[in-house]
Scaffold this motif. Structure first.
Motif, PDB file in Angstrom:
ATOM      1  N   TYR A 160       6.011  14.977  -0.676  1.00 15.13           N
ATOM      2  CA  TYR A 160       5.889  13.374  -0.003  1.00 15.13           C
ATOM      3  C   TYR A 160       5.335  13.413  -1.328  1.00 15.13           C
ATOM      4  O   TYR A 160       4.400  13.435  -2.103  1.00 15.13           O
ATOM      5  CB  TYR A 160       5.571  13.012   1.138  1.00 15.13           C
ATOM      6  CG  TYR A 160       5.409  13.436   2.660  1.00 15.13           C
ATOM      7  CD1 TYR A 160       6.876  12.904   2.954  1.00 15.13           C
ATOM      8  CD2 TYR A 160       4.707  14.803   2.825  1.00 15.13           C
ATOM      9  CE1 TYR A 160       7.155  13.619   4.598  1.00 15.13           C
ATOM     10  CE2 TYR A 160       5.341  15.191   4.404  1.00 15.13           C
ATOM     11  CZ  TYR A 160       6.629  14.161   4.499  1.00 15.13           C
ATOM     12  OH  TYR A 160       7.213  14.335   6.548  1.00 15.13           O
ATOM     13  N   ARG A 161       5.840  11.700  -2.173  1.00 23.38           N
ATOM     14  CA  ARG A 161       4.818  11.315  -2.562  1.00 23.38           C
ATOM     15  C   ARG A 161       3.535  11.374  -2.330  1.00 23.38           C
ATOM     16  O   ARG A 161       3.344  10.647  -0.703  1.00 23.38           O
ATOM     17  CB  ARG A 161       5.150   9.601  -3.320  1.00 23.38           C
ATOM     18  CG  ARG A 161       4.291   8.972  -4.096  1.00 23.38           C
ATOM     19  CD  ARG A 161       5.047   7.566  -4.533  1.00 23.38           C
ATOM     20  NE  ARG A 161       5.798   8.102  -5.636  1.00 23.38           N
ATOM     21  CZ  ARG A 161       6.827   7.133  -6.142  1.00 23.38           C
ATOM     22  NH1 ARG A 161       7.328   6.654  -5.663  1.00 23.38           N
ATOM     23  NH2 ARG A 161       8.472   7.368  -6.862  1.00 23.38           N
ATOM     24  N   ARG A 164       2.028   8.043  -0.369  1.00 19.62           N
ATOM     25  CA  ARG A 164       2.257   6.758   0.554  1.00 19.62           C
ATOM     26  C   ARG A 164       2.618   7.505   1.683  1.00 19.62           C
ATOM     27  O   ARG A 164       3.254   7.593   2.958  1.00 19.62           O
ATOM     28  CB  ARG A 164       4.230   6.883  -0.157  1.00 19.62           C
ATOM     29  CG  ARG A 164       4.446   6.343  -1.104  1.00 19.62           C
ATOM     30  CD  ARG A 164       4.501   5.049  -0.757  1.00 19.62           C
ATOM     31  NE  ARG A 164       5.285   4.411  -2.219  1.00 19.62           N
ATOM     32  CZ  ARG A 164       6.152   2.763  -1.363  1.00 19.62           C
ATOM     33  NH1 ARG A 164       5.960   2.392  -0.140  1.00 19.62           N
ATOM     34  NH2 ARG A 164       6.512   2.113  -2.393  1.00 19.62           N
ATOM     35  N   SER A 178       5.190   9.799   5.799  1.00 16.72           N
ATOM     36  CA  SER A 178       5.710   9.036   4.853  1.00 16.72           C
ATOM     37  C   SER A 178       6.420   8.128   5.090  1.00 16.72           C
ATOM     38  O   SER A 178       7.921   7.801   5.418  1.00 16.72           O
ATOM     39  CB  SER A 178       6.157   9.248   3.514  1.00 16.72           C
ATOM     40  OG  SER A 178       6.408   8.599   2.588  1.00 16.72           O
ATOM     41  N   ASN A 180       7.052   4.531   4.510  1.00 17.35           N
ATOM     42  CA  ASN A 180       7.939   3.475   3.992  1.00 17.35           C
ATOM     43  C   ASN A 180       8.382   4.133   2.033  1.00 17.35           C
ATOM     44  O   ASN A 180       8.222   2.946   1.454  1.00 17.35           O
ATOM     45  CB  ASN A 180       6.678   2.340   3.056  1.00 17.35           C
ATOM     46  CG  ASN A 180       6.244   1.339   4.759  1.00 17.35           C
ATOM     47  OD1 ASN A 180       7.096   1.842   5.130  1.00 17.35           O
ATOM     48  ND2 ASN A 180       4.290   1.486   4.513  1.00 17.35           N
ATOM     49  N   TYR A 181       8.624   4.930   2.293  1.00 15.45           N
ATOM     50  CA  TYR A 181       9.208   5.727   0.960  1.00 15.45           C
ATOM     51  C   TYR A 181       9.308   7.357   1.847  1.00 15.45           C
ATOM     52  O   TYR A 181       9.221   8.125   2.116  1.00 15.45           O
ATOM     53  CB  TYR A 181       8.058   5.663   0.231  1.00 15.45           C
ATOM     54  CG  TYR A 181       8.388   6.291  -0.918  1.00 15.45           C
ATOM     55  CD1 TYR A 181       9.458   4.835  -2.383  1.00 15.45           C
ATOM     56  CD2 TYR A 181       9.077   7.564  -2.334  1.00 15.45           C
ATOM     57  CE1 TYR A 181       9.653   5.252  -3.592  1.00 15.45           C
ATOM     58  CE2 TYR A 181       9.415   7.426  -3.401  1.00 15.45           C
ATOM     59  CZ  TYR A 181      10.069   5.852  -3.581  1.00 15.45           C
ATOM     60  OH  TYR A 181      10.698   6.351  -5.201  1.00 15.45           O
ATOM     61  N   HIS A 197      14.654   8.986  -6.159  1.00 12.88           N
ATOM     62  CA  HIS A 197      12.842   9.014  -6.300  1.00 12.88           C
ATOM     63  C   HIS A 197      12.049   9.506  -6.352  1.00 12.88           C
ATOM     64  O   HIS A 197      10.957   8.649  -6.125  1.00 12.88           O
ATOM     65  CB  HIS A 197      12.730   8.993  -4.367  1.00 12.88           C
ATOM     66  CG  HIS A 197      14.184   8.817  -3.256  1.00 12.88           C
ATOM     67  ND1 HIS A 197      14.177   7.528  -3.150  1.00 12.88           N
ATOM     68  CD2 HIS A 197      14.817   9.605  -2.310  1.00 12.88           C
ATOM     69  CE1 HIS A 197      15.033   7.433  -2.503  1.00 12.88           C
ATOM     70  NE2 HIS A 197      15.513   8.014  -1.970  1.00 12.88           N
ATOM     71  N   SER A 335       2.790  -2.590  -8.309  1.00 10.16           N
ATOM     72  CA  SER A 335       2.647  -0.674  -8.583  1.00 10.16           C
ATOM     73  C   SER A 335       2.257  -0.125  -9.582  1.00 10.16           C
ATOM     74  O   SER A 335       2.728  -0.435 -10.679  1.00 10.16           O
ATOM     75  CB  SER A 335       4.209   0.036  -7.916  1.00 10.16           C
ATOM     76  OG  SER A 335       3.943   1.105  -7.597  1.00 10.16           O
ATOM     77  N   GLY A 338       3.610   3.969  -8.078  1.00 11.56           N
ATOM     78  CA  GLY A 338       4.370   4.422  -6.877  1.00 11.56           C
ATOM     79  C   GLY A 338       4.149   3.950  -6.118  1.00 11.56           C
ATOM     80  O   GLY A 338       4.763   3.829  -4.328  1.00 11.56           O
ATOM     81  N   GLU A 339       2.789   3.514  -5.152  1.00 12.64           N
ATOM     82  CA  GLU A 339       2.103   3.818  -4.260  1.00 12.64           C
ATOM     83  C   GLU A 339       2.898   2.407  -3.274  1.00 12.64           C
ATOM     84  O   GLU A 339       2.512   2.378  -2.395  1.00 12.64           O
ATOM     85  CB  GLU A 339       0.593   3.152  -4.386  1.00 12.64           C
ATOM     86  CG  GLU A 339      -0.042   1.838  -4.934  1.00 12.64           C
ATOM     87  CD  GLU A 339       0.583   1.463  -6.320  1.00 12.64           C
ATOM     88  OE1 GLU A 339      -0.235   1.325  -6.795  1.00 12.64           O
ATOM     89  OE2 GLU A 339       0.840   2.613  -7.226  1.00 12.64           O
ATOM     90  N   SER A 341       6.180  -1.005  -2.259  1.00 11.59           N
ATOM     91  CA  SER A 341       7.504  -1.302  -3.302  1.00 11.59           C
ATOM     92  C   SER A 341       6.723  -2.803  -4.136  1.00 11.59           C
ATOM     93  O   SER A 341       6.087  -3.613  -3.836  1.00 11.59           O
ATOM     94  CB  SER A 341       8.315  -2.022  -1.424  1.00 11.59           C
ATOM     95  OG  SER A 341       7.918  -0.330  -0.750  1.00 11.59           O
TER      96      SER A 341
END
Length: 343
Positions: A160-161, A164, A178, A180-181, A197, A335, A338-339, A341
């Motif tokens: 995962y990021r 996120r 995660s 939302n992403y 992504h 952002s 990338g935290e 949208s």
């Protein structure tokens, strides 16, 4: 082509514990003997070096001082290593990993956080798979360059990021989500990378490591019946610079006059107020409902779909950078790594 060089950084946590079968007591694992204990690591197409913090830190005791230590280890080994794997207790892993995403500006190599729910020596441990695949993820290259160029978190077959993620379960091996992403990669029979992504940093800029973090913040979770006296006492905290409000649903709150007036008074003092949702998934949409319209009108900052963990670490980072008040709102709502949208 030479093999990627991966630095394994042990900070503490369950993954680094092994049971003494005579006493049944858990003790810290000696990572200098890692390859002896987990011979499967010899099969990986990389070289592995290890380093540990002076004392293993239970993740409940993790704080920004240790975040800086981890960042400094990465900084001092950045030129000689192609990727980093950070072993960390799962309870506060999303906080630390989110913080590192902001602290490591222009990061062009993978920093993969992982841990486990069971110690590495247990029969049914998830530690080995998490560790082996995290190293493999950090080793992925394309045209001789790291494929992943951001701070990530790997747990139970998914990458995962980091900023996120949130820990959702204290008992299941699938401890993180995660919502939302999408995941960056998935480990099955093959490693499936979701290229679209992945974070794409500016590779022309050098790594900047930010070490100033401000902890003069507060986190307030709204609940039905929250009192003026309680909220007033929190907002009167000496040297308070910013407050994160965990509101209901899409950023909604009580419309009682005393509540809005107190927030307005706080903002007028130069204290930033950020609106994030209590929900694990979804986004703040101030003005969408009447119960959030007044927040928008008085200048509350929208956290959009940021997680609470990332909201806190982003706030500490921005306050540590002494971000000018006139651009603070616009910058927080943008952002950076990338935290959140952008829509």
């Amino acid at each position: 082509m030479s093999k990627p060089n991966i630095l394994l950084i042990y900070t503490g946590g369950t993954i680094g514990m092994i049971k003494d079968f005579k006493t049944g007591v858990l003790k810290a694992f000696d990572f200098k003997t890692l390859l002896d204990k987990i011979p499967e690591l010899h099969l990986l197409e990389c070289t592995i070096e290890t380093v540990s913090l002076n004392e293993p830190i239970d993740s409940s005791n993790m704080n920004p001082r240790y975040w800086v230590q981890i960042a400094e280890i990465i900084e001092s080994n950045y030129a000689s290593c192609d990727g980093f794997v950070v072993l960390h207790g799962s309870d506060t892993m999303s906080y630390t990993a989110s913080a590192l995403s902001f602290m490591l500006e222009n990061l062009a190599k993978p920093v993969v956080f992982t841990g486990s729910q069971l110690p590495i020596g247990d029969l049914r441990t998830d530690a080995k798979e998490n560790l082996i695949t995290s190293i493999q993820m950090a080793s992925l290259q394309e045209n001789g360059k790291p494929l992943v160029k951001e701070v990530c978190l790997y747990f139970e077959y998914k990458l995962y990021r980091a900023n996120r993620t949130t820990k959702l379960n204290a008992e299941n091996f699938k401890a993180f989500a995660s919502l939302n992403y999408p995941e960056l990669a998935e480990s099955g029979v093959h490693l499936k990378v979701n290229y679209e992504h992945l974070f794409k940093p500016d590779l022309k800029k050098p790594l900047l490591v930010h070490k100033n973090l401000s902890t003069n913040i507060a986190l307030v979770k709204l609940f039905p019946g929250i009192s003026l006296a309680f909220l007033k006492s929190v907002l009167a905290t000496p040297n308070l610079k910013s407050v994160i409000l965990e509101t209901y649903g899409a950023g909604n709150c009580t419309t009682e006059a005393w509540f809005i007036a107190l927030l307005q008074e706080t903002i007028n003092k130069g204290i930033h107020i950020i609106n994030v949702t209590q929900c694990a998934g979804g986004s703040v949409m101030m003005g969408h409902y009447e119960t959030s319209n007044q927040l928008k009108d008085i200048g509350v900052i929208s956290g959009k779909d940021i997680s609470t963990e990332a909201a806190i670490s982003k706030l500490m980072f921005m306050l540590g950078q002494k971000t000018a008040p006139e651009i603070f709102k616009a910058m927080y709502e943008t952002s950076l790594r990338g935290e959140m949208s952008q829509n």
